[in-house]
Design a protein around this motif. Sequence first.
Motif, short mmCIF file in Angstrom:
data_model
loop_
_atom_site.label_atom_id
_atom_site.label_comp_id
_atom_site.label_asym_id
_atom_site.label_seq_id
_atom_site.Cartn_x
_atom_site.Cartn_y
_atom_site.Cartn_z
N MET A 150 0.93 -1.34 0.04
CA MET A 150 0.16 0.05 -0.01
C MET A 150 0.73 1.23 0.01
SD MET A 150 -3.25 -0.99 2.43
CE MET A 150 -2.13 -1.48 3.94
N ASP A 151 0.63 2.19 -0.81
CA ASP A 151 1.43 3.22 -1.16
C ASP A 151 0.42 4.55 -0.50
OD1 ASP A 151 3.22 5.36 -1.77
OD2 ASP A 151 3.23 4.80 -3.87
N GLU A 152 1.08 5.25 0.53
CA GLU A 152 0.40 6.56 1.13
C GLU A 152 -1.29 6.18 1.49
OE1 GLU A 152 1.72 8.77 2.31
OE2 GLU A 152 3.94 8.86 1.36
N ILE A 153 -1.42 4.93 1.73
CA ILE A 153 -2.83 4.71 1.97
C ILE A 153 -4.07 5.52 3.00
CG2 ILE A 153 -2.37 2.83 3.62
CD1 ILE A 153 -4.96 2.66 0.79
N PHE A 154 -3.25 6.05 3.88
CA PHE A 154 -3.71 6.86 5.04
C PHE A 154 -4.04 8.18 4.55
CE2 PHE A 154 -0.97 3.88 7.58
CZ PHE A 154 -1.99 3.13 8.16
N PRO A 159 -10.25 9.68 10.46
CA PRO A 159 -9.77 8.87 11.63
C PRO A 159 -10.56 7.64 11.99
CG PRO A 159 -9.98 11.24 12.43
CD PRO A 159 -10.72 11.15 10.91
N VAL A 160 -11.76 7.34 11.66
CA VAL A 160 -12.43 6.24 11.91
C VAL A 160 -12.03 5.27 10.81
CG1 VAL A 160 -14.88 5.37 11.76
CG2 VAL A 160 -14.54 7.52 12.89
N ILE A 161 -12.00 5.61 9.59
CA ILE A 161 -11.58 4.66 8.42
C ILE A 161 -10.17 4.25 8.69
CG2 ILE A 161 -11.26 4.19 6.10
CD1 ILE A 161 -14.14 4.32 6.92
N ARG A 162 -9.24 5.11 9.19
CA ARG A 162 -8.15 4.59 9.42
C ARG A 162 -7.73 3.74 10.55
NH1 ARG A 162 -6.78 10.26 9.34
NH2 ARG A 162 -6.17 10.54 11.35
N LYS A 163 -8.76 3.81 11.62
CA LYS A 163 -9.05 2.90 12.72
C LYS A 163 -9.60 1.49 12.17
CE LYS A 163 -10.68 1.96 17.28
NZ LYS A 163 -11.63 2.25 18.34
N THR A 164 -10.30 1.46 11.10
CA THR A 164 -10.63 0.39 10.59
C THR A 164 -9.81 -0.33 9.85
OG1 THR A 164 -13.22 1.10 10.52
CG2 THR A 164 -12.56 -0.67 8.94
N LEU A 165 -9.02 0.25 8.96
CA LEU A 165 -7.84 -0.25 8.21
C LEU A 165 -6.88 -0.86 8.94
CD1 LEU A 165 -6.30 -0.60 5.70
CD2 LEU A 165 -5.50 1.92 5.82
N LYS A 166 -6.39 -0.20 10.12
CA LYS A 166 -5.48 -0.91 10.92
C LYS A 166 -5.85 -2.24 11.63
CE LYS A 166 -3.59 3.67 12.29
NZ LYS A 166 -3.27 4.70 13.13
N SER A 167 -7.01 -2.03 12.09
CA SER A 167 -7.68 -3.42 12.75
C SER A 167 -7.76 -4.50 11.59
CB SER A 167 -9.36 -3.12 13.00
OG SER A 167 -9.26 -2.17 13.79
N LEU A 168 -8.29 -4.12 10.07
CA LEU A 168 -8.29 -5.10 9.03
C LEU A 168 -6.85 -5.70 8.84
CD1 LEU A 168 -10.43 -3.68 6.53
CD2 LEU A 168 -10.81 -5.76 7.78
N ILE A 169 -5.81 -4.79 8.68
CA ILE A 169 -4.27 -5.08 8.73
C ILE A 169 -3.96 -6.20 9.67
CG2 ILE A 169 -2.01 -4.42 8.47
CD1 ILE A 169 -3.05 -1.89 7.39
N ILE A 170 -4.18 -5.78 11.05
CA ILE A 170 -3.71 -6.51 12.03
C ILE A 170 -4.46 -7.97 12.14
CG2 ILE A 170 -3.90 -6.71 14.63
CD1 ILE A 170 -3.45 -3.56 14.72
N GLU A 171 -5.72 -8.06 11.99
CA GLU A 171 -6.44 -9.21 11.72
C GLU A 171 -5.97 -10.09 10.66
OE1 GLU A 171 -10.34 -8.41 10.69
OE2 GLU A 171 -11.02 -7.08 12.59
N ASP A 172 -5.60 -9.70 9.58
CA ASP A 172 -5.17 -10.59 8.50
C ASP A 172 -3.58 -11.07 8.67
OD1 ASP A 172 -7.55 -10.35 7.17
OD2 ASP A 172 -6.65 -9.89 5.17
#
Length: 294
Positions: A150-154, A159-172
């Motif tokens: 991922m390139d400059e994905i944030f 802030p809510v979507i950034r938190k969701t993204l981080k959770s997805l990454i950690i989950e996978d």
Amino acid sequence: MIEIKNLTKRFDKTVAINNMNCEISEGTIFGLAGSNGSGKSTLLRTLSGVYEPDGGEVVIDGENAFDNHVIKERCAYIADYPYFANDSTIDNLAKLYRKIYACWDEERFVQLCGRFPIATNNKIINMSKGMQRQASLIMAFATRPKYLFMDEIFDGLDPVIRKTLKSLIIEDVTDNGMTCIIASHNLREIDDICDKIVLLHKGELVANTDTDDLKSKMHKIQLAFSGVQESDIFKDLNVEIISQVGNYYVVMAKGDIEEIMKKLNALNPAFIEVLPSTLEEVFINEMEGVGYGK
């Protein structure tokens, strides 16, 4: 595992990546940081098989990555500026991805559409930058990639979507052993989730190490004195003043913390305390160490 062997990529006379060697282990979240024009985006595009190396090779799971359909099917790449055809919607992209990716997960796709607040039948090119990134994320995670680039994905995400993204990454990463590489100038976001950090400058590798190890080499210390001090109070010490208000200083120092504190205590401060260093502060110091910004 990803093995980068003597990798070189040129654009005319510009060397974007210069004879790079690096290994990226599985099940790890890597932060990819560096100066402007350091080769971050070029490296991601080469890892994902978009660019053909001019020298050396990228080996993923023991196979050369370029023009390799088997390897590309295990990878998902989200560019800094994702491209969508004029009539692309999430729904018709899903039809295409179902045919291309053997690991496409329909149940995950439906779940992701629920986690990201985006209309699946609207044209993506008419959406905001942040919504376009969300569309890219839905498609990427639904393929169940083994390697996610991922390139400059944030950039552009609230802030809510950034938190969701981080959770997805950690989950996978935790549940499926996915390897994730995130190129970003936002070092605070990288610091939140990355296990390791790769630093680049002018196409060359500056560091490839654990984020905690990198930060442990650099120490931030605050100290105050009861009286006015000479302007060169730290002249005999290997420290850099990053802020000063009257007799209160915050300095950065590299080396053995016990030896550093011994020398600073010899100055008889009224107060002294070690503070945790941020990845951004360490990045600035490392880049200055290779001459960037001077």
